[in-house]
Design an enzyme around this catalytic site. Structure first.
Site, PDB file in Angstrom:
ATOM      1  N   GLU A  93      41.091  38.253  43.139  1.00  0.00           N
ATOM      2  CA  GLU A  93      40.116  37.664  41.794  1.00  0.00           C
ATOM      3  C   GLU A  93      40.199  38.967  41.062  1.00  0.00           C
ATOM      4  O   GLU A  93      40.373  38.836  39.583  1.00  0.00           O
ATOM      5  CB  GLU A  93      38.879  37.228  42.169  1.00  0.00           C
ATOM      6  CG  GLU A  93      38.875  35.801  42.926  1.00  0.00           C
ATOM      7  CD  GLU A  93      38.998  36.123  44.687  1.00  0.00           C
ATOM      8  OE1 GLU A  93      38.410  34.963  45.422  1.00  0.00           O
ATOM      9  OE2 GLU A  93      39.223  36.955  45.005  1.00  0.00           O
ATOM     10  N   ASP A 153      41.602  30.701  43.630  1.00  0.00           N
ATOM     11  CA  ASP A 153      40.990  31.235  42.264  1.00  0.00           C
ATOM     12  C   ASP A 153      42.029  32.417  41.826  1.00  0.00           C
ATOM     13  O   ASP A 153      42.118  32.568  40.704  1.00  0.00           O
ATOM     14  CB  ASP A 153      39.556  31.337  42.057  1.00  0.00           C
ATOM     15  CG  ASP A 153      38.981  32.258  43.283  1.00  0.00           C
ATOM     16  OD1 ASP A 153      39.749  32.352  44.374  1.00  0.00           O
ATOM     17  OD2 ASP A 153      37.594  32.596  43.060  1.00  0.00           O
TER      18      ASP A 153
END
Length: 231
Positions: A93, A153
């Site tokens: 991320e 993500d």
């Protein structure tokens, strides 16, 4: 003295243009292309536009100093994610955020493309042990991957960063940004990070049942994942 003429000169000029022109950002930081904002878009009300831009560039320089690091291999960059005192740690991320930031700051920072490409080199060196089109979630040293499976993500933001890079610099240079984005979307996200019916986004390539989806996770509040359409 020999001189270049005809097709040879045209080939050389084309090569030089591809190398140079692909480093010129299409949407430099601070520019406002017409019709880029939707009707009803909300803007900050504090300060002038230039003052807000100056605040962003100041924070960007602070971010680079605090978080951006050269990696063990020449030309690589990673984004430092401090975890339990380990200054070398990073996660996918954080890496994705670095890629997005470097695209957005092109035009202000003439070295942002080199930073982006350096982040790409690091990304290529740290893949998931389940699906090598995904990035391993966490790295604690240059060569060792801890939690070597993927986090969705992070991979989604990395794919998005590649698509933005294609718009910003084109894919005519050494790295085909659009092709890399397509490989992540089809070979990583669609293959191993959504449920078989395509309706829910899973937490990573390690998740195999819907209870490990973003809609049921306390980790992430982005509930729009429940109905996210894929390319």
């Amino acid at each position: 003295m020999a001189s270049f003429r005809g097709p040879g000169l045209l080939f050389l000029a084309t090569c030089l243009c591809l190398q140079t022109c692909s480093s010129i950002p299409a949407i430099p930081f601070g520019s406002r292309p017409p019709n880029v904002y939707q009707v009803g878009t909300l803007f900050p009300t504090v300060g002038t536009r230039q003052q807000r831009d100056d605040a962003v560039t100041t924070l960007y320089e602070e971010w680079k100093t605090k978080y951006l690091r050269s990696s063990c291999e020449t030309g690589e960059y990673y984004v430092q994610y401090v975890d339990e005192g380990n200054g070398q740690a990073t996660v996918s991320e954080a890496h994705a955020y670095g890629m997005l930031i470097s695209v957005y700051m092109a035009g202000y920072d003439n070295g942002s493309k080199a930073i982006f490409d350096g982040l790409v080199l690091y990304w290529r060196s740290h893949r998931s042990i389940i699906n090598n089109q995904c990035m391993g979630w966490k790295q604690e040293t240059c060569s060792n991957i801890n939690f070597a499976t993927a986090a969705t993500d992070g991979d989604m933001d990395i794919a998005y960063a590649f698509l933005l890079a294609d718009v910003q610099w084109t894919s005519n240079g050494v790295i085909n940004y659009r092709s890399e984005a397509s490989d992540i979307i089809t070979g990583c996200i669609q293959k191993d990070q959504v449920t078989t019916d395509g309706k829910l986004v899973l937490l990573g390539d390690w998740a195999r049942v819907s209870r490990y989806c973003f809609a049921n996770s306390n980790k992430n509040k982005r509930l729009y994942f429940k109905s996210l359409p894929f390319i």
